[in-house]
Design a protein around this motif. Structure first.
Motif, mmCIF file in Angstrom:
data_model
loop_
_atom_site.group_PDB
_atom_site.id
_atom_site.type_symbol
_atom_site.label_atom_id
_atom_site.label_comp_id
_atom_site.label_asym_id
_atom_site.label_seq_id
_atom_site.Cartn_x
_atom_site.Cartn_y
_atom_site.Cartn_z
ATOM 1 N N VAL A 1 0.741 -1.192 0.114
ATOM 2 C CA VAL A 1 0.038 -0.080 0.046
ATOM 3 C C VAL A 1 0.780 1.322 -0.098
ATOM 4 O O VAL A 1 0.658 2.132 -0.899
ATOM 5 C CB VAL A 1 -1.061 -0.255 1.200
ATOM 6 C CG1 VAL A 1 -1.452 1.291 1.522
ATOM 7 C CG2 VAL A 1 -1.953 -1.037 1.121
ATOM 8 N N GLU A 2 1.872 1.287 0.807
ATOM 9 C CA GLU A 2 2.736 2.538 0.879
ATOM 10 C C GLU A 2 3.615 2.607 -0.581
ATOM 11 O O GLU A 2 3.684 3.727 -0.807
ATOM 12 C CB GLU A 2 3.742 2.230 1.976
ATOM 13 C CG GLU A 2 2.828 2.268 3.496
ATOM 14 C CD GLU A 2 2.474 3.642 3.674
ATOM 15 O OE1 GLU A 2 3.222 4.852 3.363
ATOM 16 O OE2 GLU A 2 1.478 3.855 4.245
ATOM 17 N N GLU B 1 2.637 1.471 -3.429
ATOM 18 C CA GLU B 1 1.516 2.130 -4.227
ATOM 19 C C GLU B 1 1.239 3.632 -4.028
ATOM 20 O O GLU B 1 1.180 4.274 -5.253
ATOM 21 C CB GLU B 1 0.375 1.312 -4.381
ATOM 22 C CG GLU B 1 -0.702 1.608 -5.300
ATOM 23 C CD GLU B 1 -0.571 1.441 -6.682
ATOM 24 O OE1 GLU B 1 -1.120 2.041 -7.459
ATOM 25 O OE2 GLU B 1 0.571 0.834 -7.316
ATOM 26 N N ALA B 2 1.134 4.075 -2.919
ATOM 27 C CA ALA B 2 0.784 5.322 -2.627
ATOM 28 C C ALA B 2 2.042 6.365 -3.156
ATOM 29 O O ALA B 2 1.539 7.531 -3.681
ATOM 30 C CB ALA B 2 0.506 5.625 -1.216
ATOM 31 N N GLN C 1 1.993 6.500 -6.854
ATOM 32 C CA GLN C 1 0.799 7.366 -7.233
ATOM 33 C C GLN C 1 1.011 8.813 -6.967
ATOM 34 O O GLN C 1 0.727 9.722 -7.921
ATOM 35 C CB GLN C 1 -0.412 7.067 -6.542
ATOM 36 C CG GLN C 1 -1.018 5.587 -7.013
ATOM 37 C CD GLN C 1 -2.577 5.356 -6.422
ATOM 38 O OE1 GLN C 1 -2.924 5.888 -5.532
ATOM 39 N NE2 GLN C 1 -3.023 4.243 -6.697
#
Length: 188
Positions: free
Chosen positions: A167-168, A170-171, A174
């Motif tokens: 998640v980190e 991917e963040a 992004q």
């Protein structure tokens, strides 16, 4: 996509190689782990590790591109032009003062942009370094658990850690994609 760390400049190349090494160690651990529930549960985590490595590759590519773009801005030249413009505005006739002030404003904006890019490069490097360290930590735990055998609760916790890393990562990816979006120019 095939990852080629050598297509990237440093430190981005090292980040990708570190992530690839974590995946390699993870896979080697799976190969050495005896068949059974532990191996089955660890096998389920492989896709998450792969996803983290793929995201590290994407972040590193974006960091490389950002660094390349930043390297095209000659801050020393901008600084020289600023000094000239500031010197000229002081003694300029009234009809030229506004032009010199606008020149100073444009040059100041360029310097602000370079500082923003430098900050983004530093923070991206630090965040990717942290996420790689966390991935390495998780792989080290995988190695330990593979040697101990029945550790299903701890393996589930590793899944949560890998999810967090993914998640980190991917963040971060992004956030760098936003940098690729052209900003509207002032008045344009």
């Amino acid at each position: 996509p095939r990852m080629d760390p050598f297509a990237l400049s440093e430190p981005w190349r090292a980040h990708v190689r570190d992530a690839e090494e974590a995946l390699s160690q993870f896979r080697a651990t799976l190969t050495r782990t005896r068949s059974g529930p532990t191996r089955d549960r660890l096998t389920e985590l492989e896709a998450r590790v792969e996803e983290s490595v793929t995201d590290a590759w994407s972040v590193a590519q974006a960091g490389h591109d950002l660094a390349h773009g930043r390297s095209q801005i000659d801050t020393a030249q901008i600084q020289r032009e600023l000094e000239i413009a500031r010197g000229q505005v002081a003694g300029a006739p009234p009809d030229q003062t506004a032009t010199w002030e606008k020149t100073i404003s444009a040059l100041d904006a360029q310097m602000t942009t370079t500082r923003r890019l430098d900050d983004l490069l530093r923070s991206t490097d630090a965040q990717l370094r942290l996420l790689n360290a966390q991935l390495d930590e998780t792989v080290a735990k995988v190695i330990e658990l593979s040697l101990r055998g029945n550790a299903s609760t701890e393996i589930a916790a590793l899944g949560t850690e890998l999810d967090s890393i993914t998640v980190e990562m991917e963040a971060l990816r992004q956030a760098l994609d936003v940098v690729d979006t052209p900003a509207a120019s002032p008045g344009g």
